[in-house]
Design an enzyme around this catalytic site. Structure first.
Site, mmCIF file in Angstrom:
data_model
loop_
_atom_site.group_PDB
_atom_site.id
_atom_site.type_symbol
_atom_site.label_atom_id
_atom_site.label_comp_id
_atom_site.label_asym_id
_atom_site.label_seq_id
_atom_site.Cartn_x
_atom_site.Cartn_y
_atom_site.Cartn_z
ATOM 1 N N ASP A 37 0.867 -1.168 0.000
ATOM 2 C CA ASP A 37 0.000 0.000 0.000
ATOM 3 C C ASP A 37 0.913 1.230 0.000
ATOM 4 O OD1 ASP A 37 -2.070 1.776 0.048
ATOM 5 O OD2 ASP A 37 -3.109 0.876 1.749
HETATM 6 C C1 BGC Z 1 -5.017 3.246 0.072
HETATM 7 C C2 BGC Z 1 -5.091 2.266 -1.075
HETATM 8 C C3 BGC Z 1 -4.996 3.000 -2.380
HETATM 9 C C4 BGC Z 1 -3.704 3.802 -2.398
HETATM 10 C C5 BGC Z 1 -3.493 4.587 -3.664
HETATM 11 C C6 BGC Z 1 -3.807 4.162 -0.039
HETATM 12 O O1 BGC Z 1 -3.888 5.182 0.909
HETATM 13 O O2 BGC Z 1 -4.975 2.555 1.292
HETATM 14 O O3 BGC Z 1 -6.293 1.530 -0.994
HETATM 15 O O4 BGC Z 1 -5.058 2.108 -3.451
HETATM 16 O O5 BGC Z 1 -3.717 4.724 -1.311
HETATM 17 O O6 BGC Z 1 -4.342 5.671 -3.739
#
Ligand code: BGC
Length: 813
Positions: free
Chosen positions: A293
Site C-alpha cells: 500500500d
Molecule cells: C489506500 C489504497 C490505495 C492507495 C493509492 C492508499 O492510501 O490505502 O487503498 O489504493 O492509497 O491511492
C-alpha cells in the site's frame, strides 16, 4: 489520523475473550513465525484463469533480457501519470504500467462512471451483477489506459462497524465477501485489466493505521516513530475469517495482492513473512505479485525477503525512508543484490511475478495509452507539461494522443439496476410501493444534489446526497442523479405535488416541519445519511447532521413517514419501531444513479431484493466487538498501538448468534413487495461415498486458492422456493451450516455457506441447489496447520436470513 473517539475509548478494554475458549494470551496467539525463503512462482493455473505457464515463459524470456536496474524498475513505483506507475523500459519496448484506484470507479478520470460501492454490491447478493460490475469497471480502466485496477477490497472485512472503509469492501461475512471477490476479479480480468485484491491482511481500522512521530524526541531520541497498530489475531481466526475471501481471490487468478498498512502480530503487513511467504504464496499458492500500500513499506531487504514484490508509490516524493534515500527498493535494491545481501534469483522471481499477469491478460497486445484526463495524484486536470516523466512516457508511446475519452458506454443501466438491487427494505407497513400519490414531502439533507463539486472526496459535507464515501475509494462524478431530482421527475409524470425541506437544522427546530409542510402529505420521504471515509473511523453509528432527530420530528407530524438511509454501513436507528415510521429503506452507497435507483424501488418499478450484508443491532454498545484501539498511553513506546482480536471468529452475526442476543434486523434479512415460502423438506446428499473426515491429501505443488481438494464439492442441498404473493420478485435463499461440537469452543453457531438469487412470478416455484465444498465444512486446525473436516453431526439450515430458517436437516461425518 483519527482522534480518539469517545466510543472507541469506551470499547477499550471492554472486550472479553470468547466464552469457553482458551483465554486470550497475546504472547501465545499473536505470533508471526518466520517463513523463508519467499516461494518462487511456478505458473500453476488458477481455477478461473488458465494460461499461466505460457505467460510465465514469456515473462521469463522478457526478464532474462533485462539488466538488474531494469528488473528493479519493474518492482519500484516511479513518477508518472497515474496514482501508481511502473516506468517504461523503452530499450525493450515496454510501455510501463498505470495503476489507478479503485475500487468502485477509475477514481479521478473524466467521462467515467461511478459504480455502486462494494457494500451495495454485496447487499444485492447477486453474483451476475457482481461480475458485470467488475467487467464494466475493467472496460473503463482499459479505455483510460490503466492496466492495473486497485481493487476489489476484502480487508477491511468489517470486524468493527465503525471502520471507515468497510463500504469499499463487501460484508463482514467471509463467504459472501469471498463470492463477491471472485466474481469481481473474474469480471475485471475478463477485460484484460489486472485486479489487485487489497488490503492483505487484518486491516480492520483506520485509527493508528500508519506510524506517527513520537511526541517526546528529547527524552528518547532513538524512538522516531510509533509503529502502525498491530492487529493481534490468532491463527484460526486469520484463516477462517480474514484469509477466506482472499483465497477466493487467488483461486480466481487475481494478478496482484496489496499488503496493508497495519502490522499483524507485531510485524508490518508488507514485511510479514508469515502472511506473505507463508499463507499467501505458500498455502494459497498465489502466482502473481504482492504490492505495498502507498507508503506501507517500512524496510528494504527485510520486505523483499518476507515476500514483498513491488513497492508503491516508490521512488518519488512520498515514500519516506531514510534521509536522502528515494525508495526502499530502487537503487537500494540494486545495491543489495550487487553486494550479495539479496539473491538475484529473488529479484528475478519478483520481476516474473509482475510480468506474468501482464502477458497472461494480453497487455502486451494493443493496450490503450494513458488518457491525460484520468488524473494524476494529487488531482491534476491534465499532465503538467514540466513533469519530467512526461517526455519518457510519451516517447515510449504510453500516452494516448486523445484525452477525455468517454468510457461510460451504457454502464449507467447496470449502475441503476445494481444501485436498486443493493438497497434493503427492512420495514414496510404497506406504505411502499408508492402509487401515484396526490402529494408527498421529500425532506432531509441527503435528498438534494452534491454541493461541493463533483469530486469531493475527503471531507464530510452537510447538504447533499452521498452516492459513495470518501478517500481513495471515492470517485469523480460525471453525473449524479440526486433523489429529489429523480422524485420530482417522477412526480411530474404522475401529477403528484411535491413539497421539500433539505435543511436538517430547520427540520429539527420546533415547528420546522409542521409550519412549512401543509397540508400533511400522503407520504413523507426522509433522506438521512452517514459519511464514511478512508483515513478516519466513524465516531459513532449515529446518523450525521442530527439525522435521528430529523426522523423523529417528521414522524411526529406525518403518519406515513418513509425513511431512506444513505450510509456506508450499520447505523443505530432508534425510531425503527415508531408507528408512524411506515417503511425503512437502506440505500447504502449506490453510485451515480442514486435518484433513479431509489425511485425505481420506492415506486415498485423494481421489487426490492437486497438483503442485509451485516447485522443491524439495537444500540451502539451491542456492537462491543467493534473495538477500535485508543490513543497511545505512552508516547515513547514504539509498540504502543495494539488491537487484540479477542472476539476471534465471533464478528457480526456470529457474535449475536453465539451469545443468543436479539437484534432487530439480522444478517441476510430483507423484504420484498411479494412473499416467498420455502418448503420445509430439503434434500441433502453426499457427492460421493468416500469419507471426507479430517485433512485431505496434501498437494505437492502450489495451486492458486490452496489445496484443490478444499474446493471439491462434497455435498449438495436442494430446496424449493415459491412466490406466494401477487407480484414478481427475487428471493435470496441462504444456506447456513452448523459445525459439529468437535469444531471446538468459540466456533460460530452457524455460518453462511451458500446463497442464490432467483426471480419468481406469482405462484411460481423453483428448485435451488447449493453445493458445499470441502472448505465449507472445514476448520483451520492450528495444530496440523491444515484445513480439516471435523467429525460429528453437521446442521443444515436453509432460510431467508440468518435467523429466518425455514428448513433444517443434518448429516454426519
Ligand atoms: C489506500 C489504497 C490505495 C492507495 C493509492 C492508499 O492510501 O490505502 O487503498 O489504493 O492509497 O491511492
Amino acid at each position: 489520523m483519527a482522534p480518539l473517539t469517545t466510543l472507541a475509548a469506551l470499547f477499550l478494554g471492554a472486550v472479553a475473550s470468547v466464552e469457553g475458549a482458551q483465554d486470550w494470551d497475546s504472547a501465545a496467539f499473536a505470533t508471526s513465525p518466520p517463513v523463508y525463503p519467499s516461494p518462487n512462482m511456478t505458473g500453476a493455473d488458477a481455477a478461473s484463469l488458465s494460461g499461466w505457464a505460457a505467460a510465465l515463459e514469456k515473462a521469463e524470456a522478457f526478464v532474462a533480457n533485462l539488466t538488474l536496474e531494469e528488473k528493479v524498475s519493474l518492482l519500484t513505483g516511479a513518477p508518472g501519470p497515474c496514482v501508481g506507475n511502473i516506468a517504461p523500459i523503452p530499450r525493450v519496448g515496454f510501455k510501463g504500467l498505470c495503476l489507478q484506484d479503485g475500487p468502485l470507479a477509475i477514481r479521478q478520470a473524466t467521462y467515467a462512471s461511478v459504480f455502486p460501492a462494494g457494500l451495495s454490491t454485496a447487499a444485492s447478493w447477486d453474483r451476475d451483477l457482481m461480475k458485470l460490475r467488475g467487467q464494466y469497471i475493467g472496460e473503463e480502466f482499459r479505455g483510460k489506459g490503466s492496466q492495473v485496477y486497485l481493487g476489489p477490497v476484502a480487508g477491511p472485512l468489517g470486524r468493527s462497524a465503525l471502520a471507515g472503509r468497510n463500504w469499499e469492501g463487501f460484508s463482514p461475512d467471509p463467504y459472501l465477501t469471498g463470492v463477491a471477490m471472485e466474481e469481481s476479479i473474474i469480471g475485471v480480468q475478463s477485460t484484460g485489466v489486472q485486479a489487485v485484491a487489497k488490503h492483505w491482511i487484518a486491516y480492520e481500522q483506520e485509527t493508528q493505521r500508519n506510524p506517527e512521530d513520537t511526541f517526546d524526541k528529547d527524552t528518547i531520541p532513538s524512538v522516531d516513530q510509533i509503529m502502525s497498530v498491530s492487529s493481534n489475531v490468532e491463527d484460526r481466526t486469520i484463516h477462517e475469517l480474514y484469509t477466506w475471501p482472499f483465497a477466493n481471490a487467488v483461486r480466481a487468478g487475481v494478478a496482484s495482492v496489496m499488503c496493508s498498512y497495519n502490522r499483524i502480530n507485531g510485524s508490518y503487513a508488507c514485511q510479514n513473512s508469515k502472511t506473505m511467504n507463508g499463507i499467501l504464496k505458500g498455502e494459497l499458492g498465489f502466482q502473481g505479485y504482492t504490492m505495498s500500500d502507498w507508503m506501507g513499506t517500512h524496510g528494504g531487504v527485510a520486505s523483499v525477503e518476507a515476500g514483498l514484490d513491488q513497492t508503491m508509490p516508490g521512488a518519488w516524493n512520498w515514500e519516506p525512508t531514510l534521509p536522502g534515500v528515494p525508495s526502499w527498493f530502487g537503487g537500494n535494491l540494486t545495491k543489495a543484490v550487487e553486494n550479495g545481501t539479496v539473491a538475484e534469483s529473488r529479484v528475478d522471481d519478483m520481476a516474473k511475478r509482475v510480468m506474468t499477469p501482464f502477458y497472461l491478460l494480453g497487455q502486451d497486445e494493443g493496450f490503450p495509452g494513458v488518457d491525460a484526463s484520468s488524473g494524476a495524484y494529487p488531482m491534476n486536470n491534465q499532465f503538467e507539461p514540466e513533469s519530467d516523466w512526461l517526455e519518457s512516457w510519451t516517447a515510449a508511446g504510453a500516452i494516448n494522443t486523445e484525452s477525455n475519452v468517454d468510457v461510460r458506454s451504457n454502464h449507467s443501466k447496470l449502475i441503476r439496476e445494481l444501485g436498486a438491487a443493493g438497497m434493503v427494505l427492512i420495514k414496510n407497513n404497506g406504505a411502499l410501493p408508492l402509487s401515484k400519490p396526490k402529494d408527498i414531502a421529500v425532506v432531509g439533507n441527503a435528498a438534494g444534489d452534491v454541493q461541493n463539486g463533483l469530486y469531493y472526496h475527503d471531507v464530510n459535507y452537510e447538504p447533499g446526497v452521498l452516492p459513495v464515501g470518501g478517500g481513495s475509494g471515492s470517485a469523480r462524478f460525471e453525473n449524479v442523479v440526486a433523489p429529489l431530482e429523480a422524485i420530482k421527475a417522477r412526480a411530474k409524470a404522475d401529477g403528484t405535488h411535491v413539497q421539500y425541506i433539505l435543511n436538517n437544522t430547520r427540520l429539527v427546530t420546533p415547528g420546522g416541519f409542521h409550519d412549512m409542510i401543509y397540508p400533511v402529505p400522503e407520504a413523507c420521504l426522509v433522506f438521512v445519511k452517514a459519511w464514511a471515509s478512508e483515513g478516519a473511523d466513524r465516531d459513532s453509528l449515529e446518523l450525521d447532521w442530527q439525522g435521528n432527530e430529523v426522523v423523529e420530528q417528521v414522524a411526529q407530524n406525518c403518519s406515513n413517514t418513509i425513511v431512506i438511509t444513505n450510509s456506508g454501513g450499520q447505523n443505530v436507528i432508534p425510531w425503527h419501531s415508531h408507528p408512524n415510521v411506515t417503511a425503512i429503506l437502506l440505500a447504502h452507497f449506490p453510485g451515480e444513479e442514486f435518484g433513479n435507483s431509489v425511485v425505481d424501488v420506492l415506486y415498485g418499478d423494481v421489487n426490492p431484493s437486497g438483503r442485509l450484508p451485516y447485522t443491524l443491532a439495537e444500540k451502539e454498545s451491542d456492537y462491543y466487538f467493534a473495538n477500535i484501539t485508543s490513543s497511545v498511553s505512552n508516547p515513547n513506546d514504539t509498540n504502543a498501538w495494539q488491537a487484540d482480536f479477542t472476539e476471534r471468529l465471533l464478528i457480526d452475526y456470529r457474535h449475536f448468534d453465539y451469545y443468543n442476543l436479539s437484534v432487530p434486523y439480522e444478517f441476510g434479512f430483507g423484504l420484498s413487495y411479494t412473499n416467498f415460502s420455502l418448503s420445509p423438506s430439503i434434500t441433502v446428499k453426499p457427492v460421493s461415498n468416500s469419507s471426507i473426515a479430517g485433512v485431505p491429501a496434501p498437494t505437492t505443488s502450489a495451486v492458486p486458492g490452496g489445496n484443490p481438494a478444499l474446493w471439491e464439492d462434497v455435498y449438495t442441498v436442494t430446496a424449493t422456493v415459491k412466490n406466494t404473493g401477487a407480484v414478481t420478485g427475487k428471493a435470496v435463499p441462504q444456506l447456513y451450516i452448523q459445525l459439529p461440537a468437535s469444531a471446538g469452543e468459540g466456533t460460530p453457531v452457524k455460518q453462511l455457506r451458500g446463497f442464490t438469487k432467483i426471480e419468481l412470478t406469482p405462484g411460481e416455484e423453483k428448485t435451488v441447489t447449493f453445493t458445499l465444498a470441502r472448505r465449507d465444512l472445514s476448520i483451520w486446525d492450528v495444530v496440523s496447520q491444515e484445513w480439516s473436516v471435523p467429525s460429528g453431526t453437521f446442521g443444515v439450515h436453509v432460510g431467508f436470513s440468518s435467523r429466518d430458517i425455514k428448513a433444517k436437516s443434518s448429516f454426519s461425518i
